[in-house]
Write a protein that holds these residues in place. Structure first.
Motif, PDB file in Angstrom:
ATOM      1  N   LEU B 101       0.811  -1.204   0.000  1.00  0.00           N
ATOM      2  CA  LEU B 101       0.000   0.000   0.000  1.00  0.00           C
ATOM      3  C   LEU B 101       0.855   1.271   0.000  1.00  0.00           C
ATOM      4  CD1 LEU B 101      -2.954   0.966   0.205  1.00  0.00           C
ATOM      5  CD2 LEU B 101      -2.706   0.857   2.692  1.00  0.00           C
ATOM      6  N   THR B 102       0.779   2.022  -1.097  1.00  0.00           N
ATOM      7  CA  THR B 102       1.436   3.324  -1.169  1.00  0.00           C
ATOM      8  C   THR B 102       0.478   4.368  -0.612  1.00  0.00           C
ATOM      9  OG1 THR B 102       2.629   2.674  -3.167  1.00  0.00           O
ATOM     10  CG2 THR B 102       2.451   5.025  -2.740  1.00  0.00           C
ATOM     11  N   SER B 103       1.017   5.359   0.096  1.00  0.00           N
ATOM     12  CA  SER B 103       0.097   6.367   0.631  1.00  0.00           C
ATOM     13  C   SER B 103       0.618   7.788   0.445  1.00  0.00           C
ATOM     14  CB  SER B 103      -0.177   6.086   2.106  1.00  0.00           C
ATOM     15  OG  SER B 103       1.023   6.061   2.825  1.00  0.00           O
ATOM     16  N   PHE B 104      -0.301   8.657   0.045  1.00  0.00           N
ATOM     17  CA  PHE B 104       0.008  10.077  -0.135  1.00  0.00           C
ATOM     18  C   PHE B 104      -0.853  10.888   0.815  1.00  0.00           C
ATOM     19  CE2 PHE B 104       0.845   9.415  -4.969  1.00  0.00           C
ATOM     20  CZ  PHE B 104       1.996   8.701  -4.660  1.00  0.00           C
ATOM     21  N   MET B 105      -0.317  12.034   1.170  1.00  0.00           N
ATOM     22  CA  MET B 105      -1.031  12.922   2.087  1.00  0.00           C
ATOM     23  C   MET B 105      -0.997  14.322   1.484  1.00  0.00           C
ATOM     24  SD  MET B 105       0.277  13.240   5.962  1.00  0.00           S
ATOM     25  CE  MET B 105      -0.065  14.647   6.986  1.00  0.00           C
ATOM     26  N   MET B 106      -2.180  14.928   1.336  1.00  0.00           N
ATOM     27  CA  MET B 106      -2.252  16.262   0.753  1.00  0.00           C
ATOM     28  C   MET B 106      -2.336  17.287   1.881  1.00  0.00           C
ATOM     29  SD  MET B 106      -2.641  15.123  -2.375  1.00  0.00           S
ATOM     30  CE  MET B 106      -2.896  16.672  -3.194  1.00  0.00           C
ATOM     31  N   VAL B 107      -1.480  18.298   1.841  1.00  0.00           N
ATOM     32  CA  VAL B 107      -1.552  19.346   2.858  1.00  0.00           C
ATOM     33  C   VAL B 107      -1.476  20.721   2.191  1.00  0.00           C
ATOM     34  CG1 VAL B 107      -0.466  17.879   4.601  1.00  0.00           C
ATOM     35  CG2 VAL B 107       0.959  19.403   3.241  1.00  0.00           C
ATOM     36  N   GLY B 108      -1.875  21.737   2.918  1.00  0.00           N
ATOM     37  CA  GLY B 108      -1.788  23.091   2.379  1.00  0.00           C
ATOM     38  C   GLY B 108      -2.707  24.068   3.086  1.00  0.00           C
ATOM     39  N   LEU B 109      -2.629  25.327   2.677  1.00  0.00           N
ATOM     40  CA  LEU B 109      -3.494  26.367   3.234  1.00  0.00           C
ATOM     41  C   LEU B 109      -4.930  26.150   2.771  1.00  0.00           C
ATOM     42  CD1 LEU B 109      -1.434  29.624   2.521  1.00  0.00           C
ATOM     43  CD2 LEU B 109      -1.451  28.287   4.605  1.00  0.00           C
ATOM     44  N   CYS B 190      -4.880  10.869   0.954  1.00  0.00           N
ATOM     45  CA  CYS B 190      -5.610  11.497   2.059  1.00  0.00           C
ATOM     46  C   CYS B 190      -5.786  12.985   1.840  1.00  0.00           C
ATOM     47  CB  CYS B 190      -4.851  11.306   3.370  1.00  0.00           C
ATOM     48  SG  CYS B 190      -4.842   9.618   3.923  1.00  0.00           S
ATOM     49  N   ASP B 191      -7.030  13.425   1.875  1.00  0.00           N
ATOM     50  CA  ASP B 191      -7.324  14.849   1.843  1.00  0.00           C
ATOM     51  C   ASP B 191      -7.350  15.330   3.291  1.00  0.00           C
ATOM     52  OD1 ASP B 191      -8.097  17.352   0.953  1.00  0.00           O
ATOM     53  OD2 ASP B 191     -10.239  16.865   1.036  1.00  0.00           O
ATOM     54  N   THR B 192      -6.654  16.401   3.578  1.00  0.00           N
ATOM     55  CA  THR B 192      -6.688  16.938   4.941  1.00  0.00           C
ATOM     56  C   THR B 192      -7.288  18.339   4.917  1.00  0.00           C
ATOM     57  OG1 THR B 192      -4.507  17.962   4.824  1.00  0.00           O
ATOM     58  CG2 THR B 192      -4.598  15.662   5.533  1.00  0.00           C
ATOM     59  N   ALA B 193      -7.647  18.840   6.076  1.00  0.00           N
ATOM     60  CA  ALA B 193      -8.233  20.176   6.152  1.00  0.00           C
ATOM     61  C   ALA B 193      -7.179  21.231   5.855  1.00  0.00           C
ATOM     62  CB  ALA B 193      -8.821  20.409   7.530  1.00  0.00           C
ATOM     63  N   GLY B 194      -7.602  22.293   5.186  1.00  0.00           N
ATOM     64  CA  GLY B 194      -6.693  23.411   4.977  1.00  0.00           C
ATOM     65  C   GLY B 194      -6.410  24.079   6.305  1.00  0.00           C
ATOM     66  N   ARG B 195      -5.186  24.517   6.464  1.00  0.00           N
ATOM     67  CA  ARG B 195      -4.839  25.144   7.744  1.00  0.00           C
ATOM     68  C   ARG B 195      -3.693  26.100   7.538  1.00  0.00           C
ATOM     69  NH1 ARG B 195      -4.635  19.960  10.476  1.00  0.00           N
ATOM     70  NH2 ARG B 195      -5.685  19.305   8.579  1.00  0.00           N
ATOM     71  N   LEU B 196      -3.611  27.053   8.456  1.00  0.00           N
ATOM     72  CA  LEU B 196      -2.492  27.973   8.420  1.00  0.00           C
ATOM     73  C   LEU B 196      -1.277  27.280   9.006  1.00  0.00           C
ATOM     74  CD1 LEU B 196      -4.302  31.173   9.632  1.00  0.00           C
ATOM     75  CD2 LEU B 196      -3.371  30.787   7.359  1.00  0.00           C
ATOM     76  N   LEU B 202      -3.523  22.579  14.714  1.00  0.00           N
ATOM     77  CA  LEU B 202      -3.843  21.840  13.493  1.00  0.00           C
ATOM     78  C   LEU B 202      -2.598  21.229  12.857  1.00  0.00           C
ATOM     79  CD1 LEU B 202      -6.648  24.019  11.891  1.00  0.00           C
ATOM     80  CD2 LEU B 202      -6.853  21.742  12.870  1.00  0.00           C
ATOM     81  N   MET B 203      -1.474  21.880  13.014  1.00  0.00           N
ATOM     82  CA  MET B 203      -0.249  21.285  12.498  1.00  0.00           C
ATOM     83  C   MET B 203       0.072  20.022  13.298  1.00  0.00           C
ATOM     84  SD  MET B 203       0.572  22.935   9.830  1.00  0.00           S
ATOM     85  CE  MET B 203       2.233  22.485   9.373  1.00  0.00           C
ATOM     86  N   GLY B 204      -0.254  20.056  14.579  1.00  0.00           N
ATOM     87  CA  GLY B 204      -0.079  18.873  15.423  1.00  0.00           C
ATOM     88  C   GLY B 204      -0.911  17.712  14.905  1.00  0.00           C
ATOM     89  N   GLU B 205      -2.123  18.019  14.461  1.00  0.00           N
ATOM     90  CA  GLU B 205      -2.991  16.983  13.917  1.00  0.00           C
ATOM     91  C   GLU B 205      -2.344  16.332  12.681  1.00  0.00           C
ATOM     92  OE1 GLU B 205      -7.416  17.752  13.086  1.00  0.00           O
ATOM     93  OE2 GLU B 205      -6.539  17.451  11.104  1.00  0.00           O
ATOM     94  N   VAL B 233       5.241  29.951   3.756  1.00  0.00           N
ATOM     95  CA  VAL B 233       4.282  28.850   3.888  1.00  0.00           C
ATOM     96  C   VAL B 233       4.983  27.517   3.647  1.00  0.00           C
ATOM     97  CG1 VAL B 233       2.234  27.767   2.881  1.00  0.00           C
ATOM     98  CG2 VAL B 233       2.275  30.236   3.222  1.00  0.00           C
ATOM     99  N   ALA B 234       5.692  27.433   2.528  1.00  0.00           N
ATOM    100  CA  ALA B 234       6.353  26.182   2.166  1.00  0.00           C
ATOM    101  C   ALA B 234       7.415  25.805   3.200  1.00  0.00           C
ATOM    102  CB  ALA B 234       6.980  26.305   0.781  1.00  0.00           C
ATOM    103  N   THR B 235       8.191  26.783   3.608  1.00  0.00           N
ATOM    104  CA  THR B 235       9.256  26.511   4.575  1.00  0.00           C
ATOM    105  C   THR B 235       8.666  25.971   5.874  1.00  0.00           C
ATOM    106  OG1 THR B 235      10.443  28.377   3.640  1.00  0.00           O
ATOM    107  CG2 THR B 235      11.297  27.480   5.686  1.00  0.00           C
ATOM    108  N   SER B 236       7.583  26.606   6.312  1.00  0.00           N
ATOM    109  CA  SER B 236       6.983  26.229   7.577  1.00  0.00           C
ATOM    110  C   SER B 236       6.382  24.819   7.525  1.00  0.00           C
ATOM    111  CB  SER B 236       5.928  27.262   7.945  1.00  0.00           C
ATOM    112  OG  SER B 236       5.289  26.909   9.124  1.00  0.00           O
ATOM    113  N   PHE B 237       5.637  24.523   6.478  1.00  0.00           N
ATOM    114  CA  PHE B 237       5.084  23.172   6.321  1.00  0.00           C
ATOM    115  C   PHE B 237       6.213  22.147   6.248  1.00  0.00           C
ATOM    116  CE2 PHE B 237       0.886  24.895   5.205  1.00  0.00           C
ATOM    117  CZ  PHE B 237       0.060  23.905   5.716  1.00  0.00           C
ATOM    118  N   ASP B 238       7.261  22.499   5.525  1.00  0.00           N
ATOM    119  CA  ASP B 238       8.378  21.578   5.333  1.00  0.00           C
ATOM    120  C   ASP B 238       9.086  21.290   6.662  1.00  0.00           C
ATOM    121  OD1 ASP B 238      10.107  19.981   3.885  1.00  0.00           O
ATOM    122  OD2 ASP B 238      11.551  21.612   3.615  1.00  0.00           O
TER     123      ASP B 238
END
Lengths: 338, 468
Positions: B101-109, B190-196, B202-205, B233-238
């Motif tokens: 099983l391959t898995s992807f996770m989508m994240v973003g604002l 996986c679709d996740t909720a948009g978050r700052l 929410l980042m903890g989630e 944004v990118a730096t912080s998520f990363d």
């Protein structure tokens, strides 16, 4: 609008400095708190740089102006507007023979204030009047927060005792109608929708008939997000606007363009093209609670003379504030002024 | 397509150089100022702009260029190479597990386009990688977000796992993984909720989701219209999650997409895919080198070739070419051709891919609806008329009838006739061309010039003819 640069400068010398005095009042500071929080990152990163730059510079020279330019650009203020601001500053420095970089602070704040106010009285209030059916149309590109904003605005007018109805004009995006329905339940407002895939203009038409029959005070019309370069979708919007116009004289009373604060220079293109198609009466700047600077609103005001009405500061029902340029700039510059 | 304005600006600043035999230091200074401004206008991060112009300037100032035979072209090349470098050298593929099983996770604002992109990606990988994907709805916050994903799943006939909004994302995910294993899925998106990115809770989630899913890819979805903030944004998520790739969305707008330029340079996150519209098949692999060409208005022949070969049968294509060359091209062929174009995507998007066409399309109102009008007119012709275009040319009553039948004006029909003529003429000329002399970067340049319409043609598709 007519805008004479020389007049501007003559009057400006009086305005100079007055602005920082405005901020001495405690009440203003209190009101500005929310902006401050929302724009924390802007202040600390971008405008913190400004302060550091002004303190560290020994003299006002080209390097300083170049760096100023860069700081404003980092805040997403449009390139042309930035060049204009910096040119004005250069002129002012020469005319008033200013040599200390620290003295620039007031000038910069005043510059941005004047840029927005333009010697006019700018009101953030929506044109919502008693004794008529008021129509507010929400437009914008995809994902800026139109539906959420409608929820917040509905809440505001509901609180004031108005009979509010939301209209689900986004019949295209999956789940959009239900998203608005859930908001209407939260707010406790009326809700009007047809099935997904309906012609949005017909939704508007039916909604207006319904609103007339049921004595609704304010209808808030959602529309599908559309990129401004999609000819057909813009034509669809034109038609929506036309249908509303035809059914109620003088409507839509407000057409609000919702812009995401993270948007860069493209915000200008959005404002320009949406303004051509449906005369935009105001901007709602959303997601200002992030690290985005939202400086593009200054460019929009500067180039298109469109005022900003609201700012969105979160996902709760109350996270919508009237735009107040003084508080906005205060939020940006408070470190420098204090 | 994006970057239009950037390429215009660069072309403007470079034109000054291109016309000259020799460059002075002042020329380069001036040009670099233009490059700098246009990149800033394109929302490229200012740090990237600084480095970029510095590098280009250094190279342009070198001996080689000043003594070169054609300094203008060399500068264009330097800028092009540098753009390529900034965006990463080649397309980065997605990572899959060899088995299991391959898995992807989508994240973003919020509002970046995660849900739509999740659907697009699942659909694409089902086709390209022969995967059996499962979409998982973990956005329990935005009203109707779950329903949105379910609707997308229905449209694509892809399984969606959802538990409404009453359970925690982590718990939903655990069940989803079990479900995927039981039902033979080999890919979870996986679709996740948009978050700052500054929202710690929410980042903890997301971190908790990551810990359970152990994803092969964590994909940051980012709006191409994002301004200077894209980097933070990118730096912080990363920093918080370890992003493995980015997907740039809404590139079908008129944004200049400077975020694409900065993203890789500052954060080292490769851009893997790009979203080009609201339809669920409008997603493409991000090709840095092609994007660089596009920025410079050099067109994107490779993408065009890809699109053509993916959608058109080679034999069909050859017989069409033969017909064109022999001059017996008629309305039946015309309509067939249009259907190909339709299959390949929007006309406007396609035209941008052709070198030299980019600038011409600017003032042309390219509207895919025009295809519908043309189709209506051709369908209002008799079979005989379609086979023999001369019949219509010679009879005004036929033209009138066709106009009435299709609800268009006679002048529209006349324009259609003109289009067909032009195209036939054009193909005859192309058949006389020596293929070896065609410059891959500028196939338009090798066309013999006769008639003012000539420059507007491309690839025998005769696209601008549909302008009504």
């Amino acid at each position: 609008m007519c805008y004479n640069v020389n007049d501007f400068f003559e009057e400006r010398s009086d305005v100079m400095g007055i602005f920082s005095k405005i901020f001495q009042s405690k009440e203003k500071r209190k009101n500005a708190q929310k902006y401050k929080i929302g724009m924390e990152k802007t202040r600390t990163s971008v405008l913190g740089n400004l302060q550091a730059l002004l303190i560290s510079s020994n003299k006002i020279d080209d390097d300083l102006f170049d760096e100023l330019e860069e700081i404003f650009i980092m805040a997403d203020i449009g390139v042309d507007t930035v060049i204009k601001i910096v040119d004005h500053l250069r002129n002012q420095v020469e005319i008033n023979k200013i040599s200390k970089p620290g003295d620039l602070t007031d000038m910069i704040v005043d510059e941005m204030f004047q840029l927005y106010v333009r010697d006019e009285i700018v009101s953030s209030n929506l044109d919502i009047q008693d004794g008529r059916l008021n129509v507010v149309l929400f437009v914008g590109v995809n994902g800026v927060g139109k539906t959420t904003t409608i929820g917040k605005v509905a809440h505001q007018y509901k609180e004031r005792g108005k009979k509010v109805m939301m209209v689900a004009g986004d019949t295209f995006r999956a789940g959009a109608i239900n998203q608005l329905r859930i908001w209407s339940e939260r707010v406790g407002s009326l809700f009007f929708a047809k099935e997904a895939g309906s012609d949005p203009s017909s939704v508007m038409f039916d909604a207006i008939q319904y609103a007339k029959e049921h004595n609704v005070d304010v209808i808030l019309c959602d529309t599908a997000g559309r990129l401004q370069n999609k000819t057909n979708l813009m034509k669809e919007l034109e038609k929506i606007h036309r249908v509303i116009e035809r059914e109620i004289e003088g409507a839509p009373h407000e057409t609000l363009l919702v812009i995401d604060a993270t948007t860069g220079q493209n915000g200008l293109s959005q404002a320009k093209i949406f303004h051509e198609v449906t005369k935009i009466t105001g901007i709602v700047l959303t997601k200002l609670d992030g690290t985005a600077k939202g400086g593009i609103v200054l460019a929009i005001r500067d180039e298109l003379n469109i005022p900003i009405k609201y700012i969105g500061l979160g996902e709760g029902l109350d996270d919508l504030e009237y735009f107040d340029i003084e508080e906005y700039i205060y939020g940006m510059f408070s470190d420098v002024i204090e | 397509m994006a970057f239009d304005n950037l390429s215009d600006r660069l072309q403007m600043s470079l034109r000054r150089v291109t016309g000259k035999g020799r460059l002075t230091e002042k020329d380069i200074e001036e040009m670099m100022r233009e490059v700098r401004l246009s990149l800033l206008e394109a929302d490229v991060n200012f740090k990237v702009v600084k480095q970029f112009t510095k590098k280009v300037k250094e190279q342009a100032m070198g001996e080689k260029i000043l003594k070169g035979l054609n300094p203008g072209q060399q500068v264009v090349k330097i800028v092009h190479e540098e753009l390529k470098q900034v965006m990463g050298d080649k397309a980065e593929p997605l990572t899959f597990k060899d088995s299991g099983l391959t898995s992807f996770m989508m994240v973003g604002l919020q509002g970046a386009g995660k849900t739509t992109t999740a659907g697009k990606l699942a659909n694409l990988l089902r086709k390209k990688e022969v995967k059996k994907p499962l979409l998982v709805a973990l956005d329990i916050y935005r009203p109707a977000a779950v329903e949105q994903l379910v609707t997308i799943g229905e449209q694509l006939s892809i399984d969606v796992f959802e538990k409404g909004i009453d359970e925690q994302p982590v718990d939903i995910l655990k069940q989803a993984i079990e479900y995927a294993k039981e039902n033979g899925h080999d890919l979870i998106v996986c679709d996740t909720a948009g978050r700052l990115h500054i929202n710690e809770e929410l980042m903890g989630e997301l971190k908790a989701i990551k810990a359970i899913l152990n994803p092969d890819e964590i994909l940051l979805t980012i709006d191409a219209m994002t301004g200077q903030d894209a980097i933070s944004v990118a730096t912080s998520f990363d920093e918080q999650l370890g992003i493995t790739g980015a997907i740039l969305t809404k590139l079908d707008g008129d944004t200049r997409g400077g975020a694409a330029l900065s993203l890789r340079e500052v954060t080292n996150i490769p851009i893997k895919y790009m979203g080009l519209g609201e339809k669920l098949d409008q997603i493409e692999v991000f090709h840095p080198e092609r994007m660089a060409s596009r920025i410079l208005g050099m067109g994107d022949v490779l993408t065009l070739v890809d699109k053509v070969t993916e959608n058109i049968d080679e034999n069909d294509m050859m017989s069409m070419m033969e017909k064109m060359m022999s001059g017996s091209f008629n309305y039946d062929d015309f309509i067939k051709q249009m259907k190909w174009i339709k299959r390949m995507g929007s006309l406007g998007g396609l035209m941008k891919l052709i070198p030299g066409m980019n600038k011409m399309t600017k003032n042309m109102d390219i509207d895919d609806k025009q295809l519908v009008h043309v189709e209506a007119m051709i369908q209002s012709m008799t079979k005989k008329e379609r086979k023999n275009p001369k019949l219509i040319e010679q009879s005004s009553s036929r033209r009138r009838r066709i106009a009435q039948g299709s609800g268009k004006k006679v002048s529209d029909v006349n324009r259609l006739i003109g289009s067909l003529e032009q195209q036939t003429k054009m193909m005859k000329q192309m058949s006389k061309m020596d293929p070896n002399k065609i410059d891959p970067n500028n196939p338009m340049g090798s066309l013999p010039t006769s008639g003012q319409q000539k420059q507007k043609k491309g690839k025998g598709k005769n696209k601008n003819r549909f302008r009504f």
